[in-house]
Every structure is written in structure tokens, then in C-alpha cells.
Design a protein around this motif. Structure first.
Motif, PDB file in Angstrom:
ATOM      1  N   GLY A  32      55.840  38.583   0.693  1.00 31.60           N
ATOM      2  CA  GLY A  32      56.513  39.414   1.690  1.00 31.60           C
ATOM      3  C   GLY A  32      57.758  40.069   1.113  1.00 31.60           C
ATOM      4  N   GLU A  47      56.056  50.518   9.410  1.00 29.32           N
ATOM      5  CA  GLU A  47      54.838  49.706   9.373  1.00 29.32           C
ATOM      6  C   GLU A  47      54.836  48.787   8.141  1.00 29.32           C
ATOM      7  N   SER A  51      54.910  44.716   8.128  1.00 24.63           N
ATOM      8  CA  SER A  51      53.869  43.887   7.503  1.00 24.63           C
ATOM      9  C   SER A  51      54.445  43.001   6.392  1.00 24.63           C
ATOM     10  N   SER A  52      55.613  43.343   5.848  1.00 23.72           N
ATOM     11  CA  SER A  52      56.256  42.455   4.864  1.00 23.72           C
ATOM     12  C   SER A  52      57.055  41.359   5.551  1.00 23.72           C
ATOM     13  N   ASP A  54      56.929  40.340   8.854  1.00 24.45           N
ATOM     14  CA  ASP A  54      56.272  39.537   9.895  1.00 24.45           C
ATOM     15  C   ASP A  54      55.789  38.176   9.390  1.00 24.45           C
TER      16      ASP A  54
ATOM     17  N   GLU B 476      40.677  38.108   5.618  1.00 22.66           N
ATOM     18  CA  GLU B 476      41.051  39.342   4.927  1.00 22.66           C
ATOM     19  C   GLU B 476      40.065  39.688   3.808  1.00 22.66           C
TER      20      GLU B 476
END
Lengths: 150, 541
Positions: A32, A47, A51-52, A54, B476
């Protein structure tokens, strides 16, 4: 610095164990942070930042951290970047850039706060719905519950 | 020359080793909401005759203990040291090598050093040393000993209820110390003072009274199954009416009540019913359900050996009453550890039952020779191996499946291949999670051993994180959207765990997948699976 927010015995494990499945906290945090840095030096795409951040905050939101402690690592980026900048550019040549970077990091902090709250709200939602989803709905489906009518 | 040598402090400073601010014995606990389960309801404690029933709250200073509580615990340890050689060995033999330290899902998830299995065991071991070893009596804390104070007791309670007795740590212990057994004894000692949690105590009382954890009475149990009969008839066109309490049936079927009363286990239950109907029509299979022994699970296991024995005996008493030949067991976790590891010495030998033989294939289930109880995965795997089931795995093509080895069937009875064999025969899309997270290395769901309450959700999310992390990986990488398991607690707790960590993944039991694929004689053209979701290719109908 993120990992040092854990007790010393734990941070040693988180730093040392490289297997991503034996050490999900370390792996998630390192991955992350890497993508977070890219976003920070790039165009601050929301975004990409979410996404990093979260996955890291999702973990810290359930661990033994106060809300402020859970996202405090974001602000320690300021210190890290300053230390590097001071070494590379000792004569204050990058003061403007640092100021810009500070405000970017403040922005990260606010996004981090949003994510933290989202995680906590999700947790409360799961808590309150679990019983209903599990047992109540099975009984309801079977028509074994009487609905109050009014 | 000696002056040139680095001083110990300098060496320590440069080694990167940072000492904790306080030693573990001097680090007080902070009982944090979200990490513990509510105290037991005194009525439940009283119902099964356990000691010291009263209202108490873990957050209050006064836990309302009996005056001589230290003496009770001391005697309790002494009695168990004499009774269980394993406990005595586990207290003495640990060299604190640390091989187990980072293998616990609760340590990995919470980051709390007291969740390292070695340290969790030290909580009890330190008191053992103080009270029962010469070195501990003389050298005290130097020998790792400390007296049992109220703070120590509170620490026990907090951390022995942050262990799911999954035994992953014991896989890595060079001495084979079963830390789960230390937790089991730790909880027994706490029970002597009435320090249980309600999520365990009330299911125990319910099970003792009505036969299952939820306290559902026989008529409601039957009502639920009859509702499933209607639902299944809508989906398949076949009436799968089961038999109840049938004296002289060949086999008694026992499954956790979670399968009957809690989603998504209910679909697993429908799976059993479809399978039994298929076998009855094709091969004259004669199986009956009991509305009295209506619980495979045994929360007595999380209370004390005696309570476990009392609850376990009901299953065998019912098998005797009905006069069956043997017992078929459903998809449960700890039920199988109780059966495989404890039943024989607790309530065995079950010599009024026969050594289980499949009436359809003639296979002798030698693993169940002593307990007379066969696991449904082993039973179904044998049927498939002998080509006794007509299957259409394409009906499960919407599911991209991975399999979670439930701790107790995997580590407690060594059942690793059978569920995989079954799932691979009823599903076309199956992917394993990484090797160090499955089979005997499986990561716990984080909510077993009675910790599947709602108030400890943070603990559950932390404990389940390593498992969810592996699920996320196969989601994923391979698009996995279904997590299969053979345990009712897994089925009850994984939906919440997935919702937090990998919301795209749903949860199923093995038998649900079997029933979706099973082609029943005379069935109508099925449009949906057991959940009412359209089958592949039937989405537009």
C-alpha cells in the motif's frame, strides 16, 4: 514508521517475515505504501490513493489503535520526505515543493479519515446485521416468525 | 584492549533490537470492547450446575469471585496436573524457542504479543512455576514465575478467550505442544470461578435441555426441515420428506443445528436432504434424523471436559435408543475433534453400534471403527469413487470455488483429501489458496471455540484476517467467488468476514454444491440452484 506503531516484538515480525500469507499486515502495508508514494509524486488520483490507503487503514481500523493513531502514519510522510529533502537539497532549495507536498499529505490525511470512518461503519453494519442475516432470515423464510400487524 | 570492545549497550543499540517498554509480566491488560464476549448469563451457568453463577461484567473492577478463588484455582491446577499427563508435559517442556509465536492468526491479526501462543501459554505456565516447581518457588520471576493475582486472572480470561483452539501453532512446535489443550485447561480453571462467556454458556444450557445450541424444540426442528422439503420440491419437483426418530433405521444422521437454523448453512442442510432422498430411491438407503440429538456441535468442549462429555453422550444415547447401526455426521468442525479425539475415552466404546460399512458400496470406514461415526465428506467421496452418484457439475459453473480446511477436520482428524475430491467432482472451477494457508497449515476462521458472538467483531475480523487475505489472493488471481467449507461455524462467520475483507466472495458448504450437481431420478428441469439463483444458461428464463 507505520510498523513502529506496533509493539517492538510485533514490528520485528512484521518487518522480517516476507511471505505475504504468513504476514498479511506487513505485506499489505508495504504494498500500500509503495503505490501511495507513486500517487503522491504523480497526479494524486483519488481512486489510486484510496486503493493504496484502504487496505492499510482497513487493518488498523480493527486493531488496537485510537482513530488518530490509526491514520497518524500518513502525516509521518512529512517527516520522512523532509529528512530526505534536507539531505539531498540542504539549502532550502525545495521549500516551495515541500509546501506543496505538505498540502498533498494533508489531503491524504482527509481521505484516510474518510476510509477509516467507512471501515468502522461497515463493522457496525456487519455487527447489527449478522444476527438478522443468519438466524432471523432463516426463520422468516420458513414462515416461522409472526409479523406484528398494526 | 578491552576498552576497544563495544559495550553491551552499544551492541544492543546497533543490533536493531528494540526492547519493549515493559516486560510482559509488567504490561497490564486493557480489556477493550470489541475484543471480548459478554459474560455468561447466570441462569445458563446454573442450569448445568457450573460454579458461581452471578451477574458480572468484565469491564467492572469487581468480578464477584468467591472469597477463596486463589485456592480454588490452585487446587484446580493440581487436580489437572495429576489427571492429564499432557498438561503436565506442556507446562514443563516448552523451551520458548518461538516457533509458534508468529503462526497464530490472532497474533498476526491483532499484533498483540500476548497472542503469541508461547506467551499465551506462559500466562498459565508462570503461575504453574510459582505454585508447583522448586525453581519457581525459590527464584520467582527470575525463573519465569509469578503469583496468581487478580490482574493475572483477568489476563487469563481475556487471552484464553482470544484463542480458537485451532492448533495451527502446534503444527510448528518441535515438542508437539498442543497449545489448544492449554487454552482448554485455562478455560476449565476459569469456569471453576464462573468466568465463562455467554456465547458458550447459553448454548451449552440450551443443548443440555433441548438438544441444540439455539434451544429450538423438536417440533420447530421438524418445521424447519419441512420447510426445506417444500423449497426443494419447488426447485427440483421432488418430495424429499425425511424420516424422524425412526426406530430400527440403519443409520442416524447428526449435524450441527446451524445447518438447520442459520443461513447459509440451511442450504447445506437442503443438500443433505436431497442426497439422502437420492440414495433412498436408488439404493434403499435408510437414514433417520433425530429431533432430540439435534446438535452435532458441542460447546461443552469449550467449557470443561465434563460438560463436553455430558453433551456428547446424548448423541450416543439417541443412537442406542433408536437401535441404528452407526452414525453419519454432517459438516461440522469441533464436533469431529470431540468425536475423534475424546469420545472413545469419554463415552466409548460405542460397542452397541456396528463398525460402519457403506450399505451402497460395501466400503468399511476403518477410520470410524472406534467412534462408529462417519464424516459425510468421506461417505460422499466413497460414493463418487464408486460411481454411485449421477452428477452434472456444470450446474455449479457460476461458482469459482476455493476450499477452506476447517481446523478441526483438517488438524483434528486429518481429513484433507475427501472434501477436495468431492468438490472437484461437483464443480468445474476450483482453485486452491496458497499452500501455507491450507490443509494442516490452514488458517482459522477466527471465530471458532465459542468466539462467534457479535460483540467481539473486531477480534473476529483480526483473527480471520490471514484467512481472508488468502481468499482475497485467489479472488484477485482466479476470480474466486465462492468459499466452500465443511464446518457450521465457518458458514456462520465467514459471510461477515468476507463482507469486511473480500465482499465479492460468498460462502457455501460442500453438500450444497453436491446437491446442485446431483441429478435426481424424476426431477424437473431445474432453473435455479438451492438459493433460488438462476443456473448457468438459465439467466433469462
Amino acid at each position: 514508521m507505520v510498523i513502529d506503531t506496533y509493539p517492538p516484538d510485533t514490528s520485528r515480525f512484521i518487518k522480517g517475515q516476507k511471505d505475504p500469507f504468513a504476514n498479511p499486515v506487513g505485506n499489505t502495508t508495504f504494498e500500500g505504501l509503495q503505490t501511495l508514494f507513486d500517487a503522491l509524486f504523480d497526479d494524486m488520483n483519488r481512486e489510486a490513493i484510496v486503493s493504496s490507503l484502504d487496505p492499510i487503514i482497513r487493518i488498523r481500523a480493527i486493531q488496537d489503535f485510537t482513530p488518530s493513531k490509526a491514520i497518524s502514519f500518513i502525516f509521518s510522510l512529512k517527516k520522512i520526505i523532509r529528512e530526505i529533502a534536507n539531505k539531498e537539497f540542504p539549502d532550502d532549495q525545495v521549500a516551495d515543493e515541500l509546501f506543496l507536498m505538505d498540502s498533498k499529505i494533508d489531503n491524504l490525511g482527509m481521505i484516510g479519515f474518510d476510509i477509516y470512518m467507512e471501515c468502522r461503519e461497515k463493522l457496525y453494519e456487519i455487527k447489527s446485521n449478522e444476527f438478522r442475516n443468519r438466524t432471523y432470515s432463516a426463520f422468516e423464510r420458513a414462515g416461522l416468525l409472526k409479523q406484528d400487524c398494526c | 584492549m578491552a576498552d576497544d570492545l563495544a559495550k553491551p549497550e552499544e551492541l544492543l543499540e546497533n543490533s536493531g533490537y528494540k526492547r519493549p517498554a515493559t516486560g510482559w509480566m509488567d504490561t497490564p491488560i486493557d480489556i477493550r470492547p470489541g475484543m471480548y464476549c459478554y459474560a455468561s448469563n447466570p441462569k445458563s451457568v446454573e442450569y448445568v450446575g457450573l460454579p458461581n453463577p452471578r451477574q458480572w461484567n468484565p469491564l467492572e473492577d469487581d468480578w464477584k469471585l468467591p472469597e477463596n478463588w486463589q485456592e480454588i484455582v490452585h487446587k484446580g491446577i493440581k487436580e489437572r496436573l495429576e489427571k492429564f499427563r499432557s498438561f503436565k508435559i506442556f507446562m514443563d517442556v516448552c523451551v520458548r524457542c518461538g516457533a509458534c509465536a508468529d503462526k497464530c492468526h490472532f497474533f498476526i491479526g491483532t499484533g498483540d504479543p500476548k497472542n503469541m501462543p508461547v506467551l499465551r501459554a506462559e500466562l498459565l505456565r508462570s503461575v504453574y512455576r510459582n505454585d508447583f516447581t522448586t525453581a519457581g518457588k525459590i527464584f520467582k520471576s527470575l525463573a519465569g514465575a509469578r503469583p496468581l493475582t487478580l490482574d493475572v486472572l483477568k489476563e487469563w480470561w481475556y487471552y484464553f478467550f482470544q484463542c480458537t483452539e485451532c492448533r495451527r501453532c502446534s503444527v510448528f512446535c518441535p515438542y508437539g505442544i498442543d497449545t489448544a489443550e492449554i487454552t482448554i485447561i485455562g478455560r476449565e480453571l476459569l469456569n471453576l470461578l464462573g468466568l465463562n462467556i455467554d456465547w458458550i454458556a447459553t448454548p451449552v444450557a440450551n443443548c443440555y435441555r433441548t438438544g441444540n445450541h439455539l434451544g429450538i424444540q423438536p417440533h420447530a426442528f421438524k418445521d424447519m426441515l419441512e420447510f426445506f422439503v417444500e423449497d426443494i420440491e419447488d426447485i427440483t419437483g421432488i418430495n424429499v420428506e425425511p424420516s424422524y426418530n425412526k426406530k430400527g433405521a440403519d443409520i442416524l444422521f447428526i449435524t450441527p443445528s446451524g445447518d438447520v437454523f442459520a443461513d447459509p448453512g440451511t442450504y447445506t442442510c437442503m443438500g443433505y436432504m436431497i442426497l439422502f432422498k437420492y440414495l433412498k430411491d436408488k439404493y434403499g438407503f435408510d437414514i433417520t434424523w433425530s429431533t432430540y440429538a439435534s446438535e452435532g456441535g458441542n460447546f461443552g468442549f469449550f467449557t470443561s471436559h465434563e460438560t463436553m462429555k455430558r453433551l456428547n453422550s446424548k448423541m450416543y444415547a439417541e443412537a442406542k435408543r433408536l437401535g441404528v447401526k452407526w452414525i453419519l455426521g454432517g459438516e461440522c468442525g469441533h464436533m469431529w475433534r470431540v468425536i475423534n479425539q475424546y469420545m472413545e475415552t469419554m463415552n466409548g466404546p460405542a460397542d452397541f453400534l456396528e463398525e460402519p460399512v457403506s450399505p451402497i458400496t460395501g466400503t468399511k470406514f476403518e477410520n470410524a471403527k472406534s467412534t462408529k461415526m462417519v464424516h459425510i465428506a468421506e461417505f460422499v467421496a466413497d460414493l463418487i469413487k464408486h460411481d454411485k452418484l449421477e452428477l452434472d457439475p456444470s450446474r455449479n459453473d457460476n461458482q469459482i470455488v476455493t476450499f477452506h480446511d476447517s481446523c478441526n477436520p483438517a488438524r483434528g482428524m486429518g481429513m484433507l483429501e475427501e472434501p477436495r475430491y468431492v468438490i472437484k467432482n461437483v464443480c468445474n472451477n476450483f482453485y486452491e489458496m496458497p499452500a501455507n494457508t491450507i490443509r494442516e497449515n490452514t488458517f482459522c476462521c477466527g471465530s471458532g471455540a465459542g468466539l462467534n458472538a457479535g460483540e467481539n467483531m473486531e477480534l473476529r475480523m483480526c483473527g480471520g484476517m490471514p484467512r481472508a487475505n488468502a481468499v482475497k489472493y485467489v479472488h484477485e488471481k482466479h476470480g474466486v467467488n465462492m468459499l466452500a467449507c465443511v464446518c457450521a461455524i465457518d458458514r456462520a462467520v465467514f459471510p461477515a468476514l468476507m463482507e469486511y475483507w473480500v465482499p465479492e466472495v460468498d460462502v457455501t458448504g460442500m453438500s450444497e454444491l453436491v446437491a446442485n450437481a446431483l441429478i435426481m431420478p424424476g426431477e424437473k428441469d431445474r432453473d435455479t440452484d438451492l438459493r433460488g439463483e438462476p443456473l448457468p444458461g438459465k439467466e433469462d428464463e
